[in-house]
Design a protein around this motif. Sequence first.
Motif, PDB file in Angstrom:
ATOM      1  N   GLY A 176     -13.372  12.881   6.796  1.00 35.37           N
ATOM      2  CA  GLY A 176     -12.296  13.347   5.984  1.00 35.37           C
ATOM      3  C   GLY A 176     -10.661  13.185   6.816  1.00 35.37           C
ATOM      4  O   GLY A 176     -10.153  12.589   6.679  1.00 35.37           O
ATOM      5  N   LYS A 177     -11.059  12.147   7.955  1.00 32.31           N
ATOM      6  CA  LYS A 177     -10.477  11.489   8.735  1.00 32.31           C
ATOM      7  C   LYS A 177      -9.690   9.587   8.642  1.00 32.31           C
ATOM      8  O   LYS A 177      -8.603   9.125   8.998  1.00 32.31           O
ATOM      9  CB  LYS A 177     -10.649  10.908   9.781  1.00 32.31           C
ATOM     10  CG  LYS A 177     -10.992  12.439  10.611  1.00 32.31           C
ATOM     11  CD  LYS A 177     -11.532  12.613  11.984  1.00 32.31           C
ATOM     12  CE  LYS A 177     -11.185  13.966  13.084  1.00 32.31           C
ATOM     13  NZ  LYS A 177     -11.807  13.991  14.264  1.00 32.31           N
ATOM     14  N   LEU A 178     -10.896   9.297   7.701  1.00 31.91           N
ATOM     15  CA  LEU A 178     -10.748   7.726   7.227  1.00 31.91           C
ATOM     16  C   LEU A 178     -10.632   7.991   5.191  1.00 31.91           C
ATOM     17  O   LEU A 178     -11.538   7.993   4.906  1.00 31.91           O
ATOM     18  CB  LEU A 178     -11.753   6.976   7.324  1.00 31.91           C
ATOM     19  CG  LEU A 178     -11.808   5.120   6.455  1.00 31.91           C
ATOM     20  CD1 LEU A 178     -10.199   4.221   7.281  1.00 31.91           C
ATOM     21  CD2 LEU A 178     -13.306   4.631   7.261  1.00 31.91           C
ATOM     22  N   ILE A 179      -9.753   7.610   5.314  1.00 36.19           N
ATOM     23  CA  ILE A 179      -8.822   7.449   3.741  1.00 36.19           C
ATOM     24  C   ILE A 179      -8.817   6.398   2.814  1.00 36.19           C
ATOM     25  O   ILE A 179      -7.802   4.821   3.595  1.00 36.19           O
ATOM     26  CB  ILE A 179      -7.281   8.511   3.208  1.00 36.19           C
ATOM     27  CG1 ILE A 179      -7.845   9.420   4.541  1.00 36.19           C
ATOM     28  CG2 ILE A 179      -7.375   8.180   1.829  1.00 36.19           C
ATOM     29  CD1 ILE A 179      -6.205  10.752   3.692  1.00 36.19           C
ATOM     30  N   ASN A 180      -9.157   5.651   2.567  1.00 37.51           N
ATOM     31  CA  ASN A 180      -9.410   4.457   1.642  1.00 37.51           C
ATOM     32  C   ASN A 180      -9.214   3.886   0.262  1.00 37.51           C
ATOM     33  O   ASN A 180     -10.174   4.674  -0.298  1.00 37.51           O
ATOM     34  CB  ASN A 180     -10.981   4.160   2.116  1.00 37.51           C
ATOM     35  CG  ASN A 180     -11.241   2.420   1.624  1.00 37.51           C
ATOM     36  OD1 ASN A 180     -10.459   1.982   1.986  1.00 37.51           O
ATOM     37  ND2 ASN A 180     -12.493   1.907   2.090  1.00 37.51           N
ATOM     38  N   SER A 181      -8.049   3.663   0.233  1.00 40.64           N
ATOM     39  CA  SER A 181      -8.117   3.291  -1.244  1.00 40.64           C
ATOM     40  C   SER A 181      -8.528   2.378  -1.573  1.00 40.64           C
ATOM     41  O   SER A 181      -8.132   2.031  -3.202  1.00 40.64           O
ATOM     42  CB  SER A 181      -6.380   3.259  -1.404  1.00 40.64           C
ATOM     43  OG  SER A 181      -5.983   2.057  -0.653  1.00 40.64           O
ATOM     44  N   GLY A 182      -8.998   1.582  -1.138  1.00 44.87           N
ATOM     45  CA  GLY A 182      -9.886   0.162  -1.853  1.00 44.87           C
ATOM     46  C   GLY A 182      -9.297  -0.961  -1.756  1.00 44.87           C
ATOM     47  O   GLY A 182      -8.995  -1.804  -1.106  1.00 44.87           O
ATOM     48  N   LEU A 183      -7.602  -0.675  -1.666  1.00 44.52           N
ATOM     49  CA  LEU A 183      -6.642  -2.145  -1.157  1.00 44.52           C
ATOM     50  C   LEU A 183      -6.190  -1.955   0.554  1.00 44.52           C
ATOM     51  O   LEU A 183      -5.881  -2.458   1.025  1.00 44.52           O
ATOM     52  CB  LEU A 183      -5.417  -1.481  -1.727  1.00 44.52           C
ATOM     53  CG  LEU A 183      -5.987  -1.986  -3.531  1.00 44.52           C
ATOM     54  CD1 LEU A 183      -4.328  -2.463  -3.962  1.00 44.52           C
ATOM     55  CD2 LEU A 183      -5.635  -4.365  -3.225  1.00 44.52           C
ATOM     56  N   SER A 184      -6.117  -0.425   1.031  1.00 46.01           N
ATOM     57  CA  SER A 184      -5.865  -0.628   2.939  1.00 46.01           C
ATOM     58  C   SER A 184      -6.602   1.028   2.535  1.00 46.01           C
ATOM     59  O   SER A 184      -7.080   1.881   1.968  1.00 46.01           O
ATOM     60  CB  SER A 184      -4.063   0.318   2.718  1.00 46.01           C
ATOM     61  OG  SER A 184      -3.468   1.214   1.404  1.00 46.01           O
ATOM     62  N   GLN A 185      -6.156   1.370   3.923  1.00 45.63           N
ATOM     63  CA  GLN A 185      -7.035   2.728   4.902  1.00 45.63           C
ATOM     64  C   GLN A 185      -6.164   3.383   5.780  1.00 45.63           C
ATOM     65  O   GLN A 185      -5.072   2.368   6.378  1.00 45.63           O
ATOM     66  CB  GLN A 185      -8.462   2.154   5.852  1.00 45.63           C
ATOM     67  CG  GLN A 185      -9.289   1.198   5.342  1.00 45.63           C
ATOM     68  CD  GLN A 185      -9.397  -0.035   5.020  1.00 45.63           C
ATOM     69  OE1 GLN A 185      -8.300  -0.427   5.726  1.00 45.63           O
ATOM     70  NE2 GLN A 185      -9.509  -1.225   3.463  1.00 45.63           N
ATOM     71  N   VAL A 186      -5.934   4.382   5.864  1.00 45.60           N
ATOM     72  CA  VAL A 186      -5.771   4.526   6.956  1.00 45.60           C
ATOM     73  C   VAL A 186      -6.624   6.230   7.490  1.00 45.60           C
ATOM     74  O   VAL A 186      -7.546   6.558   6.876  1.00 45.60           O
ATOM     75  CB  VAL A 186      -4.596   5.870   6.066  1.00 45.60           C
ATOM     76  CG1 VAL A 186      -3.942   6.837   7.076  1.00 45.60           C
ATOM     77  CG2 VAL A 186      -3.488   5.532   5.196  1.00 45.60           C
ATOM     78  N   GLN A 187      -6.380   5.369   8.965  1.00 46.66           N
ATOM     79  CA  GLN A 187      -7.636   6.296   9.932  1.00 46.66           C
ATOM     80  C   GLN A 187      -6.210   7.387  10.503  1.00 46.66           C
ATOM     81  O   GLN A 187      -6.178   7.207  11.472  1.00 46.66           O
ATOM     82  CB  GLN A 187      -7.706   5.246  10.684  1.00 46.66           C
ATOM     83  CG  GLN A 187      -9.184   6.011  11.811  1.00 46.66           C
ATOM     84  CD  GLN A 187     -10.444   6.210  11.710  1.00 46.66           C
ATOM     85  OE1 GLN A 187     -10.578   5.753  10.534  1.00 46.66           O
ATOM     86  NE2 GLN A 187     -10.607   7.815  12.008  1.00 46.66           N
ATOM     87  N   LEU A 188      -7.420   8.894  10.280  1.00 44.63           N
ATOM     88  CA  LEU A 188      -6.176  10.394  10.866  1.00 44.63           C
ATOM     89  C   LEU A 188      -7.011  10.008  12.341  1.00 44.63           C
ATOM     90  O   LEU A 188      -8.271   9.974  12.745  1.00 44.63           O
ATOM     91  CB  LEU A 188      -6.472  11.150  10.031  1.00 44.63           C
ATOM     92  CG  LEU A 188      -6.199  10.615   8.135  1.00 44.63           C
ATOM     93  CD1 LEU A 188      -5.962  12.049   7.805  1.00 44.63           C
ATOM     94  CD2 LEU A 188      -4.431  11.014   8.372  1.00 44.63           C
ATOM     95  N   ASP A 189      -5.684  11.087  13.530  1.00 44.11           N
ATOM     96  CA  ASP A 189      -6.405  11.332  14.586  1.00 44.11           C
ATOM     97  C   ASP A 189      -7.163  10.455  15.224  1.00 44.11           C
ATOM     98  O   ASP A 189      -8.566  11.238  15.166  1.00 44.11           O
ATOM     99  CB  ASP A 189      -7.614  12.277  13.775  1.00 44.11           C
ATOM    100  CG  ASP A 189      -7.788  13.500  15.120  1.00 44.11           C
ATOM    101  OD1 ASP A 189      -7.012  13.289  16.079  1.00 44.11           O
ATOM    102  OD2 ASP A 189      -8.531  14.547  15.463  1.00 44.11           O
TER     103      ASP A 189
END
Length: 328
Positions: A176-189
Amino acid sequence: APLFDLCDDEHDPDDPDADHEHIEGKPQLGEVARLDTCITVVDSAEFYNNLASMKTYEQGETVGTIAELMMEQVEFSNVVVVNKGDLVSEEQKADIIGKIVLLNPRAKVIESVQSKVNVMEILNTRMFKAEDNKVEFWMKASKDAAELVEADALECCITSVAKDGKKCCKSKSKDGKLINSGLSQVQLDVAAGTNTKDRKITRHEARFGITSFIYQARRPFHPGRLPDLFLEPYFSEVVEEDEEDKMSEEEKLVVLQKLQEDAAAKQVKRTEAMGQLLRSKGFLWIATSHDIIGGWQQAGNVMSVQAESPWMCETREMWEDTPSAEQI
């Protein structure tokens, strides 16, 4: 028009700044001494004032703000001494230490009053390692996140990217720490050492919501929307050095006061919109400046976006056929 551009002297490939003359017959410092520990002393009583300050400092050719100086010193320290602990509350002290740990997860934090510490905790520690200072933890986390995205990419996503320029699916990593929208990614923690399975949420994180993330995308920022919708409404810039040189001391004080008031108002607005943003830094791609790496630096209220250098793909002659080529 480009958001920024480079002067020729800003990326001179023949610049020998990494080499220093060695006087024959004279020993170099590294041959007779060892850098043991980098130590920063943080004034707890002034921590929040320094964090929000728009005051500048000048050290040689380097000009920056007090907030930037404080954060950079913490980031590159092996030991951080949190001094004047008797002048702040326990809650404030915990918040300060939490922010320090977030800025530099590898640093050893020591609390003190009147700068009294056990010298054995700061001398002959052998904590300084030159190789550790070459890559900051957020850069390593970015690389790890990119590898994770590549490993998790589905065949259908690869096909759709080639066809339409975007992925066919949105995904989240198993933890659950990598959120991938297909156009960008957010790596949490992303703080170093926090990606282990047995990690427990720290008291600072649970109590103050202190956390970290990395945003990355394979598309550029809009040169108008970025400053209009994000930079200008929420952050401040320091007065240019050339402009400040033309002012009297009284004029400088008036400008600083106005700048401080403006920064305080933006801080309130920023906190309401996105919470407390302590520090952000990285590389930037602007849609009108495809050949130039933008440098992103934010410390407290201060934001700086500047041209750094050409992208590595634009200077292949500098690294092809070298030992670093495979890594690049």
